[in-house]
Design a protein around this motif. Structure first.
Motif, PDB file in Angstrom:
ATOM      1  N   TYR A 193       0.883   0.733 -13.483  1.00 41.04           N
ATOM      2  CA  TYR A 193       1.691  -0.285 -14.180  1.00 41.04           C
ATOM      3  C   TYR A 193       1.138  -0.439 -15.591  1.00 41.04           C
ATOM      4  O   TYR A 193      -0.018  -0.100 -15.857  1.00 41.04           O
ATOM      5  N   GLU A 235     -13.624  -0.239 -11.673  1.00 43.17           N
ATOM      6  CA  GLU A 235     -12.812   0.932 -12.032  1.00 43.17           C
ATOM      7  C   GLU A 235     -13.529   1.763 -13.089  1.00 43.17           C
ATOM      8  O   GLU A 235     -14.527   1.342 -13.673  1.00 43.17           O
ATOM      9  N   ASP A 245     -11.229  -4.808 -13.776  1.00 39.24           N
ATOM     10  CA  ASP A 245      -9.874  -5.360 -13.834  1.00 39.24           C
ATOM     11  C   ASP A 245      -9.858  -6.664 -13.043  1.00 39.24           C
ATOM     12  O   ASP A 245      -9.523  -6.694 -11.858  1.00 39.24           O
ATOM     13  N   GLY A 288      -7.789   2.400 -11.368  1.00 37.70           N
ATOM     14  CA  GLY A 288      -7.569   1.596 -10.170  1.00 37.70           C
ATOM     15  C   GLY A 288      -8.902   1.395  -9.467  1.00 37.70           C
ATOM     16  O   GLY A 288      -9.884   2.126  -9.712  1.00 37.70           O
ATOM     17  N   THR A 289      -8.940   0.393  -8.606  1.00 36.33           N
ATOM     18  CA  THR A 289     -10.163   0.053  -7.892  1.00 36.33           C
ATOM     19  C   THR A 289     -10.737   1.274  -7.184  1.00 36.33           C
ATOM     20  O   THR A 289     -10.021   2.001  -6.493  1.00 36.33           O
ATOM     21  N   LYS A 292      -3.095 -10.274 -13.426  1.00 36.29           N
ATOM     22  CA  LYS A 292      -3.997  -9.254 -13.972  1.00 36.29           C
ATOM     23  C   LYS A 292      -4.218  -9.397 -15.477  1.00 36.29           C
ATOM     24  O   LYS A 292      -5.219  -8.928 -15.998  1.00 36.29           O
ATOM     25  N   ASP A 295      -2.833   0.797 -15.915  1.00 37.38           N
ATOM     26  CA  ASP A 295      -3.789   0.784 -14.815  1.00 37.38           C
ATOM     27  C   ASP A 295      -3.178   1.471 -13.600  1.00 37.38           C
ATOM     28  O   ASP A 295      -2.026   1.207 -13.248  1.00 37.38           O
ATOM     29  N   PHE A 296      -3.954   2.347 -12.985  1.00 34.29           N
ATOM     30  CA  PHE A 296      -3.478   3.102 -11.826  1.00 34.29           C
ATOM     31  C   PHE A 296      -4.010   2.501 -10.517  1.00 34.29           C
ATOM     32  O   PHE A 296      -4.607   1.416 -10.504  1.00 34.29           O
ATOM     33  N   GLU A 351     -12.162  -5.830  -9.900  1.00 34.68           N
ATOM     34  CA  GLU A 351     -11.845  -4.479  -9.449  1.00 34.68           C
ATOM     35  C   GLU A 351     -12.756  -3.537 -10.233  1.00 34.68           C
ATOM     36  O   GLU A 351     -12.682  -3.466 -11.462  1.00 34.68           O
TER      37      GLU A 351
END
Ligand code: CA
Length: 396
Positions: free
Chosen positions: A144, A186, A218, A329-330, A238, A111-112, A184
């Motif tokens: 991550y 995404e 997420d 990512g969000t 997460k 996930d970015f 989140e």
């Protein structure tokens, strides 16, 4: 060109879309189907190719771009040309009568953190005494490794996680149900073609490896996250669940959605991260909480492009596997009503927003979240990605 399937012509799931998923009927074996309008076409019924009989898209994804394009052309012909109607129609099933399953067997999940607006907002809340963006943020797409085994299909309930949390005002941590459960919004990218260990994948090879996109939520326990994340990043805050749409939209359906990144990347990126031409995607997102739209994050505002995230993932020679999934990512835009998390919409819980006449911050048990996505289609209208839904179940 439009489809002869009733209700498909002019809908967000016409011939210019054709996302793939995995379905079953009445408890029979899950297999691959393609969505047209409000129907699913049982591909095993119209083709002898063995990968359609599999319980995930992975076998098809592993075939590579040549086969992806050939299959799409064939399906377009079957659903677009009246000449094929008689033999194809018996293999169409109304969506209301099928069960949808996780479409891919997720290999690795990364996930970015690609939205400058999201990263800046979170930086202001989590590290109020420092610059919002850490020094590396504009030099590399920060990410991550997440937990592939807890990626679930849209419609799956999400049990409120318990964990260790310590508010800044508390002296010691406690263990219990998260008090700051969040979403989140995404976009997720699904890898089809694997790569070789030791050989980086350049930005220009994005479309050779990435098959398509999914909607992605997420789920995040902010209290757990805030206490655990220094110095190694997100972990249990997460990993309890990540929801994806039941439909994987092929990149081919997004040809009209490519757009320039929101601005010149400054400072200039290192060579291995350089991209030419339109590298962003013009995809609109809606965040719906208990039936009300609470935000409309625009994907085109993302700082880092999907091709850059892929190149960065493999820059050290790490190889890709069929079924790899990476999240953007969000997605948060510059405006307040474009924020893709409740953390930002309620500014860390300090600025509640009103929903159905009540003040709200983080998720409550029983809340239902729906993420909706749409993009320009190649036919001049708009296509929809599969939605991502999930309801919060009480902690166990
Ligand atoms: Ca995330």
């Amino acid at each position: 060109m439009t489809s002869w399937v009733e209700g498909a012509a002019g809908s967000p799931f016409d011939l210019d879309n054709l996302p793939y998923g995995v379905f079953s009927r009445g408890g029979d074996a899950p297999r691959v189907g393609v969505r047209i309008g409000d129907h699913v076409l049982d591909l095993a019924g119209v083709s002898d190719d063995g990968w359609w009989r599999a319980p995930s898209l992975n076998a098809f994804l592993a075939q590579g771009r040549g086969q992806w394009d050939a299959s799409r052309a064939r399906i377009t012909d079957l659903l677009g040309d009246e000449a094929h109607r008689e033999r194809t129609e018996p293999h169409l099933h109304p969506l209301a009568g099928v069960d949808l399953h996780l479409p891919i067997e997720v290999a690795d999940y990364v996930d970015f953190y690609a939205s400058e607006h999201h990263a800046s907002n979170v930086g202001r809340m989590f590290r109020p005494d420092q610059e919002p963006l850490l020094p590396n943020w504009k030099h590399l797409p920060v990410g991550y490794h997440g937990r592939a085994g807890t990626v679930v299909v849209s419609g799956t309930d999400v049990v409120r996680p318990s964990g260790q949390r310590k508010a800044p005002t508390e002296d010691t941590p406690t263990f219990g149900p998260s008090r700051r459960l969040d979403i989140e919004a995404e976009l997720g990218f699904v890898v089809g073609t694997p790569s070789t260990l030791g050989e980086p994948v350049p930005t220009g090879a994005f479309a050779d490896h990435v098959f398509g996109v999914v909607g992605l939520n997420d789920w995040s326990a902010r209290d757990v996250q805030a206490w655990e994340y220094v110095p190694l990043g997100p972990f249990l805050g997460k990993s309890f669940a990540t929801s994806i749409s039941a439909w994987v939209t092929p990149l081919a359906a997004l040809d009209a959605a490519w757009t320039d990144l929101p601005g010149q990347q400054d400072p200039p990126v290192l060579d291995y991260l350089r991209v030419d031409g339109p590298a962003g995607l013009d995809i609109e997102v809606e965040v719906v909480l208990d039936g009300e739209v609470v935000a409309r994050p625009p994907y085109r505002t993302m700082y880092w492009s999907p091709a850059q995230m892929l190149a960065h993932t493999t820059a050290n020679g790490a190889s890709l596997r069929t079924g790899d999934l990476y999240g953007s990512g969000t997605i948060s835009g510059p405006e307040k009503d474009q924020r893709g998390s409740l953390l930002e919409l309620s500014w860390g819980g300090q600025e509640p927003f009103t929903l159905a006449g009540r003040e709200r911050t983080f998720l409550e048990d029983g809340d239902e979240v729906v993420l909706r996505y749409s993009a320009p289609g190649t036919g001049g209208g708009r296509i929809a990605l599969g939605e991502v839904t999930g309801r919060v179940a009480p902690a166990r």
